[in-house]
Design an enzyme around this catalytic site. Structure first.
Site, mmCIF file in Angstrom:
data_model
loop_
_atom_site.group_PDB
_atom_site.id
_atom_site.type_symbol
_atom_site.label_atom_id
_atom_site.label_comp_id
_atom_site.label_asym_id
_atom_site.label_seq_id
_atom_site.Cartn_x
_atom_site.Cartn_y
_atom_site.Cartn_z
ATOM 1 N N GLU A 69 11.125 14.483 20.929
ATOM 2 C CA GLU A 69 12.048 15.445 21.539
ATOM 3 C C GLU A 69 13.300 15.610 20.687
ATOM 4 O O GLU A 69 13.754 16.724 20.449
ATOM 5 C CB GLU A 69 12.446 14.990 22.951
ATOM 6 C CG GLU A 69 11.288 14.847 23.916
ATOM 7 C CD GLU A 69 10.670 13.456 23.926
ATOM 8 O OE1 GLU A 69 10.042 13.122 24.958
ATOM 9 O OE2 GLU A 69 10.804 12.714 22.937
ATOM 10 N N CYS A 96 16.358 10.507 25.341
ATOM 11 C CA CYS A 96 15.976 11.882 24.992
ATOM 12 C C CYS A 96 16.443 12.854 26.070
ATOM 13 O O CYS A 96 16.866 13.967 25.763
ATOM 14 C CB CYS A 96 14.469 11.984 24.775
ATOM 15 S SG CYS A 96 13.918 11.197 23.246
#
Length: 161
Positions: A69, A96
């Protein structure tokens, strides 16, 4: 999700290969990433890929690996990602999730959940809810490329048992 799944093939992690893809509000690809080492670290060096307990920070891959991500966000080449959708092969971790929220992404679509991370998932869902981020499970969306993604995942399982 097909692009996120394909990007996961690039990961050198022997245990978990993950991928992510960011799609802008105009349905154009903004960024793609997979879990891997930062630029300049030799991904053939086994020191960086040890699956040691997280309490042994120097010998744990979790110290060195950048999640898919974040790499997708970093690889967005400075494009505006406000209002974009992030497709991830795994549900995002808390770190993330913080990056996703701070970047202005407004929707997350995930394909799978890592076993044993249910309490972290609940915390991430709380953050996403408070930040106004829509979260969708890919399997529940009944989209055209669901079969393609399933076939790619099966191939990945054959290559990385």
């Amino acid at each position: 999700m097909s692009l996120a799944t394909l990007s996961a093939f690039r990961s050198k992690d022997q245990k978990t290969q993950t991928g992510a893809c960011i799609i802008g509000p105009d349905n154009k690809v903004i960024g793609i990433g997979y879990n891997g080492l930062p630029i300049g670290l030799d991904d053939s060096n086994s020191k960086f890929w040890q699956d040691a307990d997280d309490s042994d920070i120097e010998h744990s891959k979790h110290t060195y690996v950048v999640h898919a991500e974040r790499n997708a966000i970093y690889n967005s080449f400075g494009q505006t990602i406000k209002g974009a959708t992030l497709y991830a092969t795994l549900f995002p971790c808390a770190n993330c999730a913080q990056t996703i929220i701070q970047s202005g992404i407004s929707r997350v679509v995930y394909n799978d959940i890592k076993e044993g991370h249910e309490s972290e998932m609940r915390a991430v869902m709380t953050m996403f809810q408070w930040a106004g981020i829509v979260v969708d499970a890919f399997q529940q969306m009944h989209v055209r490329d669901a079969q393609s993604v399933a076939e790619l995942q099966a191939l990945k399982q054959q290559l990385y048992p």
